[in-house]
Design an enzyme around this catalytic site. Structure first.
Site, PDB file in Angstrom:
ATOM      1  N   TYR A 106      14.408   1.536   0.791  1.00  0.00           N
ATOM      2  CA  TYR A 106      13.465   0.554   0.218  1.00  0.00           C
ATOM      3  C   TYR A 106      14.095  -0.101  -1.019  1.00  0.00           C
ATOM      4  O   TYR A 106      14.056  -1.323  -1.186  1.00  0.00           O
ATOM      5  CB  TYR A 106      12.157   1.261  -0.155  1.00  0.00           C
ATOM      6  CG  TYR A 106      11.091   0.347  -0.716  1.00  0.00           C
ATOM      7  CD1 TYR A 106      10.335  -0.468   0.122  1.00  0.00           C
ATOM      8  CD2 TYR A 106      10.823   0.304  -2.088  1.00  0.00           C
ATOM      9  CE1 TYR A 106       9.351  -1.310  -0.388  1.00  0.00           C
ATOM     10  CE2 TYR A 106       9.841  -0.528  -2.610  1.00  0.00           C
ATOM     11  CZ  TYR A 106       9.101  -1.330  -1.755  1.00  0.00           C
ATOM     12  OH  TYR A 106       8.124  -2.163  -2.261  1.00  0.00           O
ATOM     13  N   SER A 116       9.847  -6.116  -6.041  1.00  0.00           N
ATOM     14  CA  SER A 116       9.248  -4.864  -6.524  1.00  0.00           C
ATOM     15  C   SER A 116      10.029  -4.491  -7.778  1.00  0.00           C
ATOM     16  O   SER A 116      11.156  -4.967  -7.974  1.00  0.00           O
ATOM     17  CB  SER A 116       9.434  -3.777  -5.455  1.00  0.00           C
ATOM     18  OG  SER A 116       9.242  -2.487  -5.992  1.00  0.00           O
TER      19      SER A 116
END
Ligand code: NDP
Length: 262
Positions: free
Chosen positions: A158, A145
């Site tokens: 995250y 990501s």
């Protein structure tokens, strides 16, 4: 199947293939000519996808698996290797995203994000890399990501997990290079998937904005003022999986319209 079928004769495995980016990757890999083992926890999602893949004219293997459970991962890897005889391409895509202000942060969210996004990549790679080493070739592609590069508020766990995936990618790329294997990361910004729809629902709920306004707020994080499509991510995965991409190793390829330039 695509006319050029750049992955013809190859065997792939995609985790988190039931929906979103993983589903798009499995379909794109199949269209490029490879057989695909597809894993996620929900069998119905996988069976529906397998039917679509077989219509393309390659084999699909449904192998339900929770990638946070080592025993299930080992069973999945064995099933795929038994069915195909070899694996050329591993796409570590399964993952989850939860947000919470840090001062209010339950330990469960930390544990869940690290297990789903980072330890899972370790387990699956550990189960499959030895077969690639034996054959002297392989492509490992980790869906990280832009959160692997930069921080943001409310997503400490995250972000830590995705930074971990990128560190793992870079280290392994150097360690497996002698075996003809490349290890790369793909780093999307916000992608139009069910996961992002949950984020949109949360924003709408917490802020009182409409769905359209919440979606626009996420799109606005990209200089292109849009969400990335799952198909765009899948196209980069197929590109990295080709034999011709052997020179690309240890890289993190951002797909975010230019928001993160590192
Ligand atoms: P979705 O939630 O839309 O799909 C996730 C898929 O992973 C589902 O098929 C889900 O199926 C599966 N999955 C989730 N947890 C597990 C698990 N423990 N074991 C096996 N399968 C699992 O997510 P996206 O497609 O949006 O995201 C895919 C990846 O891309 C993730 O790693 C995410 O972090 C990353 N990413 C996503 C972005 C986005 O904006 N959407 C941006 C950047 C990165 P099931 O629940 O049935 O197991």
């Amino acid at each position: 199947m695509d006319a050029d079928a750049v992955l013809a004769g190859k065997h792939a495995i995609v985790t988190g293939a039931g929906r979103g980016i993983g589903r798009a990757c499995a379909l794109a890999i199949a269209r490029a000519g490879a057989n695909v083992a597809i894993a996620s926890r929900s069998r119905p999602d996988l069976e529906q996808l397998a039917a679509e893949i077989e219509k393309i004219g390659v084999r699909a293997l449904v192998t339900p698996c929770d990638v946070t459970d080592r025993e299930q991962v080992e069973r999945m890897a064995k099933e795929a290797l038994d069915a195909f005889g070899a694996l050329d391409i591993l796409v570590n895509n399964a993952g989850a995203a939860k947000s919470q202000p840090f001062l209010n942060h339950p330990d469960e969210i930390w544990d869940e994000m690290i297990a789903a996004n980072m330890t899972s990549v370790y387990y699956v790679t550990k189960a499959i890399a030895p077969a690639m080493v034996k054959r002297g070739r392989g492509r490992i592609i980790n869906i990280a990501s832009t959160a692997a590069h930069v921080g943001a508020r409310y997503v400490a766990a995250y972000t830590a997990s995705k930074h971990g995936v990128l560190g793992f990618t870079r280290a392994l790329a150097l360690e497996l290079v002698a075996h003809g294997i490349t290890v790369n990361a793909v780093c999307p910004g916000y992608v139009d998937t069910p996961l992002t729809q949950i984020a949109i629902d949360n924003i709408a709920k917490v802020t009182g904005r409409s769905q359209a306004e919440a979606r626009a707020a996420l799109a606005h994080k990209s200089p292109q003022n849009r969400l990335i499509t799952a198909g765009e991510v899948a196209d980069v995965v197929v590109f990295l999986a080709r034999d011709a991409s052997f020179g690309i190793n240890g890289q993190a390829i951002n797909i975010d319209g230019g928001a993160v330039q590192t």
